[in-house]
Design a protein around this motif. Structure first.
Motif, PDB file in Angstrom:
ATOM      1  N   TRP A   1       0.830  -1.205   0.000  1.00  0.00           N
ATOM      2  CA  TRP A   1       0.000   0.000   0.000  1.00  0.00           C
ATOM      3  C   TRP A   1       0.861   1.250   0.000  1.00  0.00           C
ATOM      4  O   TRP A   1       2.029   1.246   0.415  1.00  0.00           O
ATOM      5  CB  TRP A   1      -0.973   0.018   1.183  1.00  0.00           C
ATOM      6  CG  TRP A   1      -0.341  -0.078   2.559  1.00  0.00           C
ATOM      7  CD1 TRP A   1      -0.186  -1.217   3.303  1.00  0.00           C
ATOM      8  CD2 TRP A   1       0.209   0.994   3.328  1.00  0.00           C
ATOM      9  NE1 TRP A   1       0.429  -0.928   4.494  1.00  0.00           N
ATOM     10  CE2 TRP A   1       0.674   0.422   4.547  1.00  0.00           C
ATOM     11  CE3 TRP A   1       0.348   2.358   3.135  1.00  0.00           C
ATOM     12  CZ2 TRP A   1       1.283   1.188   5.546  1.00  0.00           C
ATOM     13  CZ3 TRP A   1       0.947   3.129   4.125  1.00  0.00           C
ATOM     14  CH2 TRP A   1       1.405   2.547   5.321  1.00  0.00           C
TER      15      TRP A   1
ATOM     16  N   ASP B   1      -7.528  -1.405  -4.571  1.00  0.00           N
ATOM     17  CA  ASP B   1      -8.584  -0.495  -4.148  1.00  0.00           C
ATOM     18  C   ASP B   1      -7.991   0.893  -3.930  1.00  0.00           C
ATOM     19  O   ASP B   1      -6.813   1.041  -3.597  1.00  0.00           O
ATOM     20  CB  ASP B   1      -9.208  -0.946  -2.816  1.00  0.00           C
ATOM     21  CG  ASP B   1      -9.886  -2.301  -2.909  1.00  0.00           C
ATOM     22  OD1 ASP B   1     -10.357  -2.643  -4.009  1.00  0.00           O
ATOM     23  OD2 ASP B   1      -9.924  -3.001  -1.879  1.00  0.00           O
TER      24      ASP B   1
ATOM     25  N   GLU C   1      -8.711   3.707  -1.253  1.00  0.00           N
ATOM     26  CA  GLU C   1      -9.376   3.895   0.020  1.00  0.00           C
ATOM     27  C   GLU C   1      -9.183   5.320   0.508  1.00  0.00           C
ATOM     28  O   GLU C   1      -8.190   5.975   0.167  1.00  0.00           O
ATOM     29  CB  GLU C   1      -8.804   2.927   1.064  1.00  0.00           C
ATOM     30  CG  GLU C   1      -8.910   1.464   0.658  1.00  0.00           C
ATOM     31  CD  GLU C   1      -8.237   0.543   1.666  1.00  0.00           C
ATOM     32  OE1 GLU C   1      -8.692  -0.607   1.785  1.00  0.00           O
ATOM     33  OE2 GLU C   1      -7.265   0.982   2.315  1.00  0.00           O
TER      34      GLU C   1
ATOM     35  N   SER D   1      -9.790   8.090   4.072  1.00  0.00           N
ATOM     36  CA  SER D   1      -9.921   8.109   5.525  1.00  0.00           C
ATOM     37  C   SER D   1      -9.941   9.548   6.015  1.00  0.00           C
ATOM     38  O   SER D   1      -9.293  10.429   5.433  1.00  0.00           O
ATOM     39  CB  SER D   1      -8.757   7.358   6.170  1.00  0.00           C
ATOM     40  OG  SER D   1      -8.766   7.503   7.582  1.00  0.00           O
TER      41      SER D   1
ATOM     42  N   TRP E   1     -10.341   3.184   7.264  1.00  0.00           N
ATOM     43  CA  TRP E   1     -10.379   3.375   5.814  1.00  0.00           C
ATOM     44  C   TRP E   1     -11.670   2.836   5.231  1.00  0.00           C
ATOM     45  O   TRP E   1     -12.214   1.836   5.716  1.00  0.00           O
ATOM     46  CB  TRP E   1      -9.187   2.664   5.158  1.00  0.00           C
ATOM     47  CG  TRP E   1      -7.860   3.200   5.611  1.00  0.00           C
ATOM     48  CD1 TRP E   1      -7.124   2.786   6.672  1.00  0.00           C
ATOM     49  CD2 TRP E   1      -7.134   4.278   5.002  1.00  0.00           C
ATOM     50  NE1 TRP E   1      -5.971   3.526   6.788  1.00  0.00           N
ATOM     51  CE2 TRP E   1      -5.943   4.451   5.761  1.00  0.00           C
ATOM     52  CE3 TRP E   1      -7.360   5.102   3.906  1.00  0.00           C
ATOM     53  CZ2 TRP E   1      -4.997   5.414   5.455  1.00  0.00           C
ATOM     54  CZ3 TRP E   1      -6.410   6.069   3.589  1.00  0.00           C
ATOM     55  CH2 TRP E   1      -5.246   6.216   4.361  1.00  0.00           C
ATOM     56  N   ARG E   2     -12.121   3.470   4.164  1.00  0.00           N
ATOM     57  CA  ARG E   2     -13.268   2.970   3.409  1.00  0.00           C
ATOM     58  C   ARG E   2     -12.918   3.009   1.919  1.00  0.00           C
ATOM     59  O   ARG E   2     -12.248   3.923   1.444  1.00  0.00           O
ATOM     60  CB  ARG E   2     -14.528   3.792   3.690  1.00  0.00           C
ATOM     61  CG  ARG E   2     -14.465   5.239   3.274  1.00  0.00           C
ATOM     62  CD  ARG E   2     -15.717   5.993   3.744  1.00  0.00           C
ATOM     63  NE  ARG E   2     -15.757   7.367   3.247  1.00  0.00           N
ATOM     64  CZ  ARG E   2     -15.154   8.401   3.841  1.00  0.00           C
ATOM     65  NH1 ARG E   2     -14.452   8.192   4.962  1.00  0.00           N
ATOM     66  NH2 ARG E   2     -15.242   9.611   3.333  1.00  0.00           N
ATOM     67  N   THR E   3     -13.367   2.021   1.183  1.00  0.00           N
ATOM     68  CA  THR E   3     -13.049   1.911  -0.239  1.00  0.00           C
ATOM     69  C   THR E   3     -14.037   2.730  -1.063  1.00  0.00           C
ATOM     70  O   THR E   3     -15.246   2.649  -0.863  1.00  0.00           O
ATOM     71  CB  THR E   3     -13.103   0.446  -0.689  1.00  0.00           C
ATOM     72  OG1 THR E   3     -12.150  -0.303   0.077  1.00  0.00           O
ATOM     73  CG2 THR E   3     -12.772   0.310  -2.163  1.00  0.00           C
TER      74      THR E   3
ATOM     75  N   SER F   1     -12.591   0.373  -6.967  1.00  0.00           N
ATOM     76  CA  SER F   1     -11.737  -0.806  -7.078  1.00  0.00           C
ATOM     77  C   SER F   1     -11.364  -1.054  -8.529  1.00  0.00           C
ATOM     78  O   SER F   1     -12.091  -0.677  -9.451  1.00  0.00           O
ATOM     79  CB  SER F   1     -12.476  -2.046  -6.538  1.00  0.00           C
ATOM     80  OG  SER F   1     -12.764  -1.913  -5.167  1.00  0.00           O
TER      81      SER F   1
ATOM     82  N   ARG G   1      -5.463   6.249   0.054  1.00  0.00           N
ATOM     83  CA  ARG G   1      -4.534   5.117   0.024  1.00  0.00           C
ATOM     84  C   ARG G   1      -4.814   4.206  -1.162  1.00  0.00           C
ATOM     85  O   ARG G   1      -5.968   3.903  -1.473  1.00  0.00           O
ATOM     86  CB  ARG G   1      -4.637   4.324   1.320  1.00  0.00           C
ATOM     87  CG  ARG G   1      -3.669   3.154   1.427  1.00  0.00           C
ATOM     88  CD  ARG G   1      -3.604   2.586   2.829  1.00  0.00           C
ATOM     89  NE  ARG G   1      -4.796   1.824   3.191  1.00  0.00           N
ATOM     90  CZ  ARG G   1      -4.907   1.108   4.300  1.00  0.00           C
ATOM     91  NH1 ARG G   1      -3.907   1.071   5.172  1.00  0.00           N
ATOM     92  NH2 ARG G   1      -6.022   0.443   4.549  1.00  0.00           N
TER      93      ARG G   1
ATOM     94  N   LYS H   1      -4.335   0.378  -2.123  1.00  0.00           N
ATOM     95  CA  LYS H   1      -4.157  -0.861  -1.362  1.00  0.00           C
ATOM     96  C   LYS H   1      -4.326  -2.060  -2.295  1.00  0.00           C
ATOM     97  O   LYS H   1      -5.364  -2.228  -2.932  1.00  0.00           O
ATOM     98  CB  LYS H   1      -5.200  -0.935  -0.240  1.00  0.00           C
ATOM     99  CG  LYS H   1      -5.093  -2.176   0.641  1.00  0.00           C
ATOM    100  CD  LYS H   1      -3.845  -2.125   1.518  1.00  0.00           C
ATOM    101  CE  LYS H   1      -3.927  -3.138   2.673  1.00  0.00           C
ATOM    102  NZ  LYS H   1      -4.003  -4.534   2.200  1.00  0.00           N
TER     103      LYS H   1
END
Length: 785
Positions: free
Chosen positions: A570, A597, A599, A601, A607-609, A612, A635, A637
């Protein structure tokens, strides 16, 4: 969390809440094609003079090799070794070691070849001195030129084509023939009033070579413009060359100077990059360093920055200075200043002629600043074997210099001078839009322009003058002002209007080209418009030797982050504060992700996606879009489910797009020809539009279609609006006011949010009352969906 994401199809990015059918991923960029199916001209700055496109591509791989042949093949091996390193820097691919060959290149080889007999009908003398041919087939690449400089320039084009390619590995099949329009394509840096480190000078020689500029003039001595309270002993001055001989102790500046070893390193670097390093030692004005060293030689008893030319020892001393330092200089030319002197004209004339002759006696051709109209009303009695830099029409314009028979360099102050952070002479950088659309080396203001290609016009040179000696800016800050238009100036000096692309597209290519390979001191300063991650803090799960998480956000297309081989690598960026974002752009190296993904925050922990990607099958650029969200941390990831190495040239976090950027924009008026409406939506926060000095003025942008608009952002200059309306229209004729602004008392940013989104094809700021006696002036005008 992954369970909440819509199922993705192969090679498809899907924002949360959307199905795959709503999200399209463009295929990787391919070399462009002309209408007949042949390859169109590749993007190079400056643009290629001629291109004959073929079909197919040549791909660089680890099996490729740079080889040399033709006249002096062994002499080209250092260049072959350097371009091998540069290809590795640009592509990440390590080629086989260079070698010399006889005969034709074999498959996979890149041949550098000198052919002194090579000629070109259109390029003529310019081709013989600096031109080249670049021939690309599916199997081989050949750079052929009559001289070393042409071979070197051919390699710059080859590297730029690779850098502009989405995968950084392909060259379009075809043949380029290229040469400059003008002999001198220069840049002047005032190191007299501000010290620049040797590393910066060496980097700038490479930076110039990258864009095929060929003359760096270093202004080696100067001083504060005005004496503090009339006392010149308190004024800042500096002479930047440091002799080891005791008789010169005290002349070199204490806050920075260049030794003979420093200068030799400059000359060696200049030769590698096909640049002439032209020294300038300025006298008899701008000479406070000499007066400080020898007060008896100054006007007004030494309380001056002018030399006393009536004193016979003065010219003898200046000759001695040139005698001491000219042996350092490998350039066939030396600039001796000779401008803005306020002493007697007949003494000035004697100095002008004597020093020109003395430089010739030292084996150097003299160059000087044009001053003869102001000083003497003409060139009667003045040495004509001097190249004149026409810097100001009043002091000595190009028409007068041409009539007097001088060779001329366009260094016009109103068009080409930067005085960093001053309120005059382009304190925030040159006007790129004007230069790109309206300027070439023959263009001067005030109806003084020469004919294109005038045989007395040698070329042009932009200049940085560090007048503000007590300001606190850095050499990197200066680079930021210069970098914006360096490639534009190079384009207009090399092949004029041959770029044949809109200004916005050219500046995009310019950002991609950056500074060129091998830089050690300067850093890129041109972020992608709306890139919120430019030079922000970045962290990563791991890194390999020689790479860094920070390399993904430093704006340099030649640095990269590469992780270790691991599960779920990441890379995260901290934007510093919450921002509304809607896109992330990744530029993958050969170690590209397959499934990953994006993400976000608020705190860097939870974190939330938001989007993708599945089954990506190539390196290169990947832009992922998603519904606008306001966050601080972003991010990348990985989720391949196995150990994998990730490599990124860059990660950009992009704000919600500005619908007005580079769209057609009009205004009720413009204060001057340089303060045009386009300055408000060109993405450059240092250019502005300004109206005439009346209340009833407006600025309107055509969005090119109907959009759902919810916000307008205005960045007011000091001449700001007090009362104004934000209006929308479907046809640009009938306008509806959606927000009223009344009684505004400050300049700066005004973010205008609509109470609800509105459909609009046109958006307008309609001025009703001003804050000042000036007109309305906007740095930026943005429209957001």
């Amino acid at each position: 969390m992954l369970a909440a994401i819509a199922v993705t199809t192969a090679a498809t990015a899907v924002p949360l809440g959307l199905t795959a059918a709503h999200a399209a991923w463009p295929t990787a960029e391919r070399p462009g094609q002309a209408a007949d199916g042949t390859n169109s001209r590749p993007a190079v700055i400056p643009a290629l003079q001629e291109w004959t496109g073929g079909r197919g591509t040549h791909r660089i791989s680890a099996a490729s090799r740079v080889v040399t042949g033709g006249t002096g093949a062994k002499d080209l091996l250092p260049l072959a070794r350097r371009i091998t390193e540069e290809i590795a820097e640009i592509t990440g691919v390590r080629l086989a070691a260079p070698r010399t060959i006889t005969g034709a290149p074999r498959g996979g080889e890149i041949l550098l070849r000198r052919d002194p007999g090579a000629r070109h009908e259109r390029g003529q003398e310019r081709y013989e001195e600096e031109g080249y041919s670049l021939e690309v087939t599916e199997g081989t690449v050949t750079v052929t030129a009559p001289a070393y400089s042409g071979v070197y320039y051919g390699t710059r084009s080859l590297l730029q084509i690779l850098l502009q390619d989405d995968e950084r590995s392909r060259l379009p099949v075809g043949t380029a023939e290229d040469w400059p329009n003008y002999r001198l394509r220069g840049f002047m840096l005032d190191v007299g009033r501000r010290y620049f480190t040797p590393g910066f000078i060496r980097d700038y020689l490479g930076f110039m070579g990258w864009f095929k500029l060929n003359d760096l003039q270093l202004h080696l001595n100067d001083n504060e413009i005005h004496a503090p309270e009339g006392d010149w002993s308190r004024a800042y001055d500096a002479f930047r060359l440091r002799s080891e001989k005791p008789e010169w102790d005290g002349l070199a500046a204490e806050d920075g100077s260049y030794s003979r070893a420093d200068w030799d390193s400059f000359e060696d670097t200049a030769a590698r990059h096909a640049v002439q390093l032209t020294p300038e030692i300025d006298a008899p004005a701008h000479a406070r360093s000499f007066v400080r060293f020898r007060p008896d030689l100054g006007l007004n008893g030494g309380n001056s920055d002018h030399l006393d030319l009536e004193n016979p020892e003065t010219t003898a001393f200046v000759k001695k200075v040139f005698d001491e330092f000219t042996p350092w200089f490998r350039s066939p030319e030396v600039h001796y200043g000779a401008d803005e002197y306020t002493g007697a004209e007949e003494l000035y004339r004697g100095f002008f002629n004597t020093m020109a002759e003395h430089l010739r006696s030292l084996g150097k051709h003299p160059r000087a600043w044009g001053s003869l109209t102001h000083m003497a009303g003409g060139a009667g009695g003045y040495d004509r074997d001097v190249t004149i830099h026409s810097w100001n029409n009043g002091w000595y314009g190009p028409q007068a210099a041409k009539a007097d028979g001088y060779e001329i360099v366009n260094t016009n102050d109103s068009l080409l001078y930067i005085v960093p952070f001053a309120d005059y002479y382009h304190g925030h950088g040159l006007d790129g839009r004007y230069l790109y659309g309206s300027w070439e080396p023959h263009v001067f203001p005030g109806n003084q322009s020469l004919q294109p290609g005038d045989p007395q016009l040698r070329g042009a040179m932009s200049a940085v003058w560090n007048d503000l000696v007590h300001a606190t800016y850095t050499q990197q800050d200066v680079h930021g002002l210069v970098q914006k238009t360096f490639g534009i100036l190079a384009q207009k000096m090399w092949s004029g209007a041959a770029a044949q692309m809109p200004y916005a597209d050219f500046t995009t290519a310019l950002r991609r080209a950056a500074d060129g390979p091998g830089m050690t001191t300067i850093r890129p300063t041109l972020p992608e418009p709306d890139d919120l991650a430019f030079q922000v803090k970045a962290t990563a799960s791991s890194k390999t030797a020689g790479t860094s998480a920070a390399h993904a956000t430093d704006g340099d297309p030649l640095t990269r982050w590469t992780s270790d081989r691991e599960n779920g690598p990441w890379l995260a960026v901290d934007l510093g504060e919450p921002h509304e974002i809607a896109r992330v752009s990744l530029d993958w190296s050969g170690d590209h992700g397959r499934a990953y993904d994006i993400e976000v925050s608020d705190d860097g922990r939870t974190w939330r996606t938001v989007v993708s990607r599945d089954d990506r099958d190539r390196p290169g650029r990947d832009e992922l879009t998603f519904p606008a969200t306001t966050v601080r941390h972003v991010r990348l990831k990985g989720r391949e489910g196995k150990k994998i190495r990730y490599g990124l040239w860059s990660l950009q976090v992009l704000a919600a797009p500005d619908l007005a950027r580079d769209k057609k924009i009009t205004a009720s008026s413009s204060e001057t020809s340089g303060l045009v409406p386009e300055n408000a939506n060109d993405g450059d926060p240092t250019t502005r539009w300004a109206s005439q000095y009346t209340d009833d003025q407006w600025l309107a942008v055509d969005l090119g279609g109907t959009h759902r608009v919810r916000r307008v952002v205005l960045d007011w200059e000091a001449a700001a609006g007090r009362d104004y309306d934000i209006q929308i229209s479907a046809d640009g004729t009938v306008w509806t006011t959606v927000v009223e602004r009344r009684g505004r008392q400050e300049a700066g940013v005004d973010t205008v949010d609509f109470t609800e989104p509105r459909d609009a094809a046109h958006v307008r700021m309609k001025g009703l009352a001003r804050q000042t006696d000036y007109g309305y002036s906007l740095w930026t005008f943005e429209v957001h969906a």
